[in-house]
Write a protein that holds these residues in place. Sequence first.
Motif, short mmCIF file in Angstrom:
data_model
loop_
_atom_site.label_atom_id
_atom_site.label_comp_id
_atom_site.label_asym_id
_atom_site.label_seq_id
_atom_site.Cartn_x
_atom_site.Cartn_y
_atom_site.Cartn_z
N GLY A 130 0.81 -1.21 0.00
CA GLY A 130 0.00 0.00 0.00
C GLY A 130 0.84 1.26 0.00
N ALA A 131 1.96 1.24 0.73
CA ALA A 131 2.86 2.40 0.76
C ALA A 131 3.49 2.62 -0.62
N PHE A 132 3.86 1.53 -1.29
CA PHE A 132 4.41 1.64 -2.65
C PHE A 132 3.36 2.21 -3.60
N ILE A 133 2.14 1.69 -3.53
CA ILE A 133 1.05 2.16 -4.39
C ILE A 133 0.77 3.64 -4.13
N GLN A 134 0.79 4.03 -2.85
CA GLN A 134 0.54 5.43 -2.50
C GLN A 134 1.57 6.35 -3.15
N GLY A 135 2.84 5.91 -3.16
CA GLY A 135 3.88 6.69 -3.82
C GLY A 135 3.64 6.81 -5.32
N CYS A 136 3.22 5.69 -5.95
CA CYS A 136 2.91 5.72 -7.38
C CYS A 136 1.74 6.65 -7.67
N ASP A 137 0.71 6.57 -6.82
CA ASP A 137 -0.46 7.42 -7.01
C ASP A 137 -0.11 8.90 -6.85
N ARG A 138 0.78 9.18 -5.90
CA ARG A 138 1.18 10.58 -5.70
C ARG A 138 1.92 11.10 -6.92
N ILE A 139 2.85 10.31 -7.45
CA ILE A 139 3.58 10.71 -8.66
C ILE A 139 2.60 10.90 -9.82
N LYS A 140 1.67 9.96 -9.95
CA LYS A 140 0.68 10.04 -11.02
C LYS A 140 -0.15 11.32 -10.90
N ALA A 141 -0.53 11.65 -9.67
CA ALA A 141 -1.38 12.83 -9.46
C ALA A 141 -0.61 14.13 -9.69
N THR A 142 0.63 14.19 -9.26
CA THR A 142 1.38 15.45 -9.36
C THR A 142 1.95 15.70 -10.75
N THR A 143 2.23 14.62 -11.50
CA THR A 143 2.83 14.79 -12.83
C THR A 143 1.82 14.65 -13.96
N GLY A 144 0.71 13.93 -13.71
CA GLY A 144 -0.24 13.66 -14.77
C GLY A 144 0.21 12.56 -15.71
N ALA A 145 1.34 11.92 -15.41
CA ALA A 145 1.90 10.88 -16.29
C ALA A 145 1.29 9.52 -15.96
N THR A 146 1.38 8.61 -16.92
CA THR A 146 1.09 7.20 -16.68
C THR A 146 2.31 6.57 -16.03
N VAL A 147 2.09 5.82 -14.96
CA VAL A 147 3.18 5.13 -14.28
C VAL A 147 3.12 3.66 -14.68
N LEU A 148 4.18 3.18 -15.33
CA LEU A 148 4.26 1.80 -15.81
C LEU A 148 5.29 1.04 -14.97
N VAL A 149 4.81 0.06 -14.21
CA VAL A 149 5.67 -0.69 -13.29
C VAL A 149 6.00 -2.05 -13.91
N ILE A 150 7.28 -2.38 -13.99
CA ILE A 150 7.71 -3.70 -14.46
C ILE A 150 7.87 -4.60 -13.24
#
Length: 503
Positions: free
Chosen positions: A314-334
């Motif tokens: 959940g903490a990892f996902i929260q970080g991804c969501d924050r980046i997604k929200a602040t940048t507007g970019a798609t976050v692609l995780v391998i």
Amino acid sequence: MNTTAHADALRPVITFKPPAVDIQLPYSHELEESVIGGLLVDNDKWWEVDAIITPDDFYSKPCQEIYTAIAGLLSKGIPADIATVQDELERQTRLTPIGGFAYLIEIAKNCPSAANVTAYAVRVAEYAAERRLKIDLAAAFSGDTEALMRVRRPTHNRRLSLPISKGFDGYNTTQSYVIKNYLPENSLTAIYGPSGSYKSFLALSWGCHIATGKTWNNSRAILGAVLYVVGEGGIGVPRRVKAWADLYNHGENPLFLYRVNCPVFFADPQQVYELEQAAKQIEKESRLPLKLIIVDTLARCFGGGDENRASDMGAFIQGCDRIKATTGATVLVIHHSGKDEDRGARGSTAFRASLDAEYMVKREGNGGALVLRCTKMKDCEEPEQQAFDLKPLPVFTDDDGDELTSLVLVDTGRKPAEEIPEELSGISRLTGNHMVVWQAIRSRTANAEPCTRSVIRDDLKAIGADTKNFARTIAKLVDDGLISIDGEQINPLSHSSVTTPTQ
């Protein structure tokens, strides 16, 4: 002097002059101080509080100043305790006007319960909405037409209002993509598969096509900047980019593809903040919106947590969501698949639940190709399963005169080759003809039909298969322990039981 009296003595005098006389503005100084005190005691609550109130919601100017300092520290990943907040306020020469260091101590000490800070924040926001409404009403009675419009159509409490629409309004809103049909815009997406399945080559191909605005697999890509977080791959990544550029970009460097050549821990707010700053720098330099952030891989960017623990994921996902929200970019995780590929990606299922789109990648047999299958597409139709070949290209010659090569993904898909059945996996020197004969035998015996040499030979002729080496093919299947011959009857040996027809 008791504690309350002492706190009142330290508390600075608040002055506020409303725009009209005889207006009693509602507020609770104790609730505002409880929000501040709760955050000083428990920083983890700030993400919840920040979604409810803004600094402007505080009636008390000192509380507003302290909250602003706390928010500024935490948004940068810096812990906000009494010492760091004191230092931040001193740096801004705002500590003395709000009551000094002693006032900070009193606020933290007198907080009723840090666990209830979210509830305190909700009440502070409600008081703020009531104050704004009263002020607008007073101004409206004084002839202020803009204030009257705000009263009629309130917009003050934007964080507590819910978006409402009617019926099928918005039914024709189309999904936005960075690569049409594959990568939704401003989404959290993942590619998973076993080691060596070429998943990083796929992600890099997507990134390069977006960074140059080139069509991928006959699907339009939106031109934008791309940021690749290279947690794995090392020197191999720039070589892969060079091979792609030679094949698809006339050898020219895709300058809008940027790399961070180290892992970024998405559960660490400080590192997320640094990534946000890198994103701003990239947009400023490229003069393009950041469209894609590639995280290679989840394991290398996870930090010290446990992938199987929902709270750590959940903490990892929260970080991804924050980046997604602040940048507007798609976050692609391998990501890597688990021991059982059919059960999905490794780790907590919370990760898959958070995704807008998910893809599984595996090698096509033992050859140089990958099979791409969409396993989740939240708001639109899943693209069909396809295979993509990989082509080796020379990249450069080293000091010893050795030519170094890299693979590049061919960006046009094709229908996947028929996979080797599980029963035949591990059998060496299998040809397509062996598999056709095996499937014919299995089809006959599974339906309890006659299965003899002559019957199977006739089946092969009926589908146009080659029967010239039929005897040799049957002999190999016997030698490999896949079938037994009893007179003319052929029996498969790979299953412990054979399916019988329903009576």
